[in-house]
Design an enzyme around this catalytic site. Structure first.
Site, PDB file in Angstrom:
ATOM      1  N   SER A  44       1.799  73.637  19.111  1.00  0.00           N
ATOM      2  CA  SER A  44       3.095  73.117  18.668  1.00  0.00           C
ATOM      3  C   SER A  44       4.047  73.052  19.875  1.00  0.00           C
ATOM      4  CB  SER A  44       3.652  73.992  17.549  1.00  0.00           C
ATOM      5  OG  SER A  44       4.719  73.340  16.889  1.00  0.00           O
ATOM      6  N   LYS A  83      25.160  66.467   4.712  1.00  0.00           N
ATOM      7  CA  LYS A  83      25.479  67.677   5.462  1.00  0.00           C
ATOM      8  C   LYS A  83      24.548  68.818   5.069  1.00  0.00           C
ATOM      9  CE  LYS A  83      27.715  70.515   8.100  1.00  0.00           C
ATOM     10  NZ  LYS A  83      27.537  70.421   9.563  1.00  0.00           N
TER      11      LYS A  83
END
Length: 339
Positions: free
Chosen positions: A167, A219
């Protein structure tokens, strides 16, 4: 029985006092150290000397006195000829990165790279011994950007992986012009994952309201306590896909030989399979590679160490003591509970 009850009460009071003192010490250390940056120091050691000490120690144990005398004489002669010829050996700067989920080692890595780039030339080499299973996107993005500075300066970068570079760890590794892996190191995991629990139904069951107020439609897409919507899930997934695409493009930029769509599935491979997928260039341990380079180059190991203040050392010692104390008592409680 009354004696044991009094003793237990005394012990509890003593333990409480000790814990209170430790908490106060930790709090004081944090408050006094807040806003202060600890200065650090760059530590440099020559790895050639380390390898020579290993070799010399073995020679003194294995060879006879006559053999050892002959070897020492030949070595002195070779050193004299080398000095007379004024042979300039290339330099290899060795760095280490042991990554956690926040890529905390980046704080030291950036100083080490700054030091290296103040002297290194395209005839030299930087070797990074990398170990990381990945972590936060922005943290490993910054760590990768630090390594990119080496490539931009035209200094060869070799990345050695003995255990794992997955990763975010592979995101760093792919910047190397050459990636060397141990045969059973874990590589790949070019993917993005995010997960969080949702306690909305539990709160609703107990008639507990949780309000989430936002300014901006996206948001907050998913929350832990609020009620998640399908629209929010879709937006969250969209963000993950965008991040994944950026990840793939970043890797493909530095490793154009990869079939990026085939390997960017989140899968991992061991070193031998990773070589077939062209995730790495060579199978070899970092010890083997550095020992070979020590024969023709000067190897310098760099480590930037932060100097901890007295308050930080006290706070760290208190924190460790508190953790050990808590673990000990939890262990005893568990024994009492189950046994």
């Amino acid at each position: 029985m009354e004696f044991f009850a009094e003793y237990a009460s005394f012990l509890a009071k003593t333990v409480t006092l000790v814990v209170a003192i430790l908490v106060v010490l930790v709090a004081l250390a944090v408050l006094r150290g807040r806003g202060r940056r600890s200065s650090g120091q760059l530590q440099v050691s020559k790895l050639n000397d380390f390898y020579k000490q290993l070799h010399d120690r073995l020679e003194h144990s294995v060879l006879s006195k006559d053999q050892l005398k002959s070897v020492v004489k030949e070595a002195a002669k070779a050193a004299k000829l080398e000095k007379k010829a004024a042979v300039h050996k290339p330099r290899v700067y060795v760095l280490d990165f042991d990554g956690d989920i926040k890529a905390s080692a980046t704080d030291n890595l950036r100083h080490e790279i700054t030091a290296v780039l103040s002297m290194a030339t395209p005839q030299d080499e930087v070797v990074l011994r990398l170990e990381s299973g990945g972590g936060m996107v922005h943290s490993y993005g910054l760590a990768s950007s630090q390594l990119a500075r080496i490539r931009q300066a035209g200094v060869p970068l070799t990345v050695c992986i003995d255990k794992v570079a997955a990763s975010g760890g592979y995101m760093m590794a792919c910047i190397g012009e050459k990636i060397i892996s141990a045969p059973f190191a874990v590589l790949g995991s070019i993917g993005v994952v995010a997960q969080l629990p949702n306690l909305h139904r539990l709160l609703k069951k107990h008639d507990i309201d949780f309000e989430v107020l936002t300014a901006g439609e996206y948001k907050r897409t998913l929350t832990i306590f609020g009620e998640n919507t399908e629209k929010g899930r879709q937006k969250f997934q969209e963000d993950l896909e965008i991040t994944h695409e950026l990840f793939k493009n970043f890797v493909a930029r530095y490793r154009p030989q990869l079939a990026i769509d085939e390997i960017a599935t989140g899968e991992v491979w061991l070193g031998m399979s990773a070589l077939e997928k062209q995730l790495v260039d060579e199978l070899k341990t970092s010890d083997e590679y550095l020992a070979e380079r020590a024969k023709t180059a000067e190897l310098f190991h760099l480590h930037y160490a932060e100097k901890k203040s007295l308050q930080e050392r006290i706070g760290l010692a208190a924190s460790v003591a508190l953790d050990r104390f808590a673990l000990t008592w939890l262990s005893r409680l568990n024994q009492q509970r189950f046994w």
